[in-house]
Scaffold this active site. Structure first.
Site, PDB file in Angstrom:
ATOM      1  CG  HIS A  41     -38.589 -13.390 -30.183  1.00 40.22           C
ATOM      2  ND1 HIS A  41     -38.396 -14.327 -29.195  1.00 40.22           N
ATOM      3  CD2 HIS A  41     -37.482 -13.449 -30.968  1.00 40.22           C
ATOM      4  CE1 HIS A  41     -37.225 -14.930 -29.376  1.00 40.22           C
ATOM      5  NE2 HIS A  41     -36.646 -14.417 -30.452  1.00 40.22           N
ATOM      6  CB  CYS A  67     -34.648 -13.164 -33.349  1.00 38.91           C
ATOM      7  SG  CYS A  67     -35.230 -13.592 -35.017  1.00 38.91           S
TER       8      CYS A  67
END
Length: 542
Positions: free
Chosen positions: A434, A453
């Site tokens: 992301h 992440c």
């Protein structure tokens, strides 16, 4: 000798039926016999030895217990020879030495006298092939037993296909075909051999005794740095005694190959890498070979490769890197380290909401809310129906990590923790790629800051590259959705495999080995496990 076995053995076997295990057998052995003619003692011995290996047992049942190793023909001799030669070369692959097993197999064959002996030897050779081929193609270790971040599942192989392969293919060619075919594996093998030669020659010389060296410096430490970089191949032979332009450029080349800031100054981090001994680099290469064996041979014609230790994310098309960007990985704490696994990217979400993971809610946000109900005001608190909770009327002090009944969500915005786009390959670890509003982190040399992440420095360009295969103007398409401000899911028409790996040793497309730091200490654990399994460096081999 039984009557049944008499038909399969000839007189004069005291000289050794296997003639140093590589010679032909006398006529009258098992190979080529019809199933009905194969003595029960041979079948029973094969079944007995193969009982601990389902694949071997299945192969012989389906093969009618026909022998593939113990025949008098030239092909059987070549099979034995090719297998024993490969078993004698396991150390070239960073696997345990199997010379003792070779000796045991040779002894077993030399001492074969009865039909049962032949059956025992037959099955033992088959088991040796299956064990060797499985280790070579899928790895020696089970990742999940080493570290809880190694959630990668090894690809599976069928041992029976190896036995069918040696039966149906030219033996030496078949044994060569078992070696992983990836360019990375072949490059690592070459680097392993090179480093072993350097180690045998005494290494790269004395370590550099200094805290920091920079252009203009002189003295013994500069000379030690010069000599070490010459030994490593980063500097042409020179007698210069000062930190001159040539040495500065050599330091920059070294820094580039080791994931360091290429400022040409030999600071503490650079000197620590310069002083790593040959043995340390050799361990990294051997671990990387094991890791390469864990990956499926079919990576995908197009795939995404995230190397955590390199802090990069790449798109690879037909073996060539077509896009690359810096990345941030999970912080080096037990609950934040990014795991290693493979999956398939299915879609991206433009203008995403951030649905706060339960672990972050209870560990980070709940303690703040107990002290101040208006804390983390940029995050919405919602009930089970999705309704926003009035913070003023809520008593957060009564809740614990177990009974906190609410969810938390950050609506789409430029300050959203996920930035303006996320890339999804749904998995049980809740890991994805992301954007991020914290752009300054990408300037750091070591970029381990996230909750697990993978954050991307150039997420828009990453999206364009993915969308280019399904829309004529990917940039315009992306920004039309982005400018709407609405959370929008965009499916990828063709799923893209994602491989999140962790390599402290890689071979570049130019064939040069590069090294990275063991950020999470995982490679050290893998090396320890390899040692326990019998892998040793040449310097400590007998």
């Amino acid at each position: 000798m039984t009557r049944a076995s008499a038909g399969y053995l000839l007189p004069g076997l005291k000289a050794g039926l296997f003639a140093l295990a590589l010679g032909g057998l006398a006529a009258g052995t098992i190979a080529g016999a019809a199933q009905a003619d194969i003595p029960a003692a041979f079948r029973q011995a094969v079944a007995e030895v193969a009982s601990t290996d389902d694949a071997v047992a299945r192969f012989y049942r389906e093969n009618g217990y026909q022998a593939i190793w113990t025949g008098p023909d030239e092909v059987s001799r070549q099979r034995r020879s090719a297998l024993l030669a490969a078993l004698n070369e396991t150390r070239a692959h960073g696997l345990p030495d199997r010379s003792a097993e070779v000796s045991r197999l040779v002894q077993l064959m030399r001492q074969a006298r009865t039909t049962r002996d032949f059956g025992m030897a037959e099955a033992a050779l088959s088991k040796a092939l299956v064990d060797y081929a499985t280790d070579l193609q899928t790895g020696l270790l089970v990742p999940s037993r080493i570290d809880d971040g190694l959630v990668r599942k090894k690809h599976t192989v069928d041992g029976a296909t190896f036995l069918a392969g040696i039966r149906d293919t030219q033996p030496y060619a078949f044994m060569r075909s078992l070696v992983p075919a990836s360019p990375q594996y072949r490059g690592l093998m070459r680097e392993k051999l090179r480093l072993e030669q350097v180690l045998a020659a005494g290494g790269w010389g004395p370590a550099v005794q200094a805290k920091k060296l920079e252009p203009g410096d002189q003295g013994p430490a500069v000379i030690a740095l010069r000599n070490r970089l010459m030994a490593m191949g980063y500097l042409q032979r020179s007698a210069a005694r000062s930190y001159d332009a040539a040495l500065e450029q050599a330091v920059q080349r070294f820094q580039a190959d080791h994931g360091l800031e290429t400022d040409g100054v030999a600071g503490a981090g650079t000197l620590a890498e310069v002083n790593k001994p040959v043995s340390s680099r050799l361990k990294s290469v051997i671990v990387a070979m094991e890791r390469e064996r864990w990956l499926t041979p079919d990576r995908g014609e197009r795939h995404i490769l995230v190397n955590q230790t390199d802090f990069t994310a790449k798109i690879v098309d037909n073996g060539d890197v077509t896009f690359e960007t810096r990345s941030v990985i999970g912080k080096n704490t037990h609950d934040r380290r990014s795991p290693e696994f493979s999956d398939e990217m299915e879609h991206m979400v433009i203008n995403p909401s951030w649905y706060v993971p339960r672990s972050i809610i209870t560990k980070e946000y709940l303690p703040k809310l107990r002290n101040n109900p208006n804390a983390v005001g940029h995050i919405q608190i919602t009930d089970r129906r999705g309704r926003v909770v009035n913070r003023g009327s809520a008593d957060f002090s009564q809740y614990t990590a177990r009974n906190f009944p609410y969810s938390m969500r950050q609506p789409p915005s430029r300050s959203n923790a996920l930035g303006l786009v996320k890339f999804m390959f749904p998995n049980k670890y809740n890991i994805y790629l992301h954007d991020t509003p914290q752009k300054s982190l990408f300037a750091r040399e070591v970029r381990a800051f996230s909750h697990g992440c993978i954050r991307l420095a150039q997420p828009f360009e990453f999206a364009y590259a993915l969308l280019a295969r399904q829309t004529e103007d990917p940039k315009a398409f992306f920004h039309r959705i982005l400018n709407s401000g609405r959370e929008t899911k965009v499916d990828l028409e063709q799923k893209v495999p994602v491989h999140i790996i962790y390599r402290t040793a890689v071979v570049s497309s130019k064939g040069r080995a590069e090294f990275r730091r063991d950020v999470y200490g995982r490679d050290a654990k893998i090396w320890a496990a390899l040692e326990r399994a019998g892998v040793v460096l040449p310097s400590v081999q007998g």
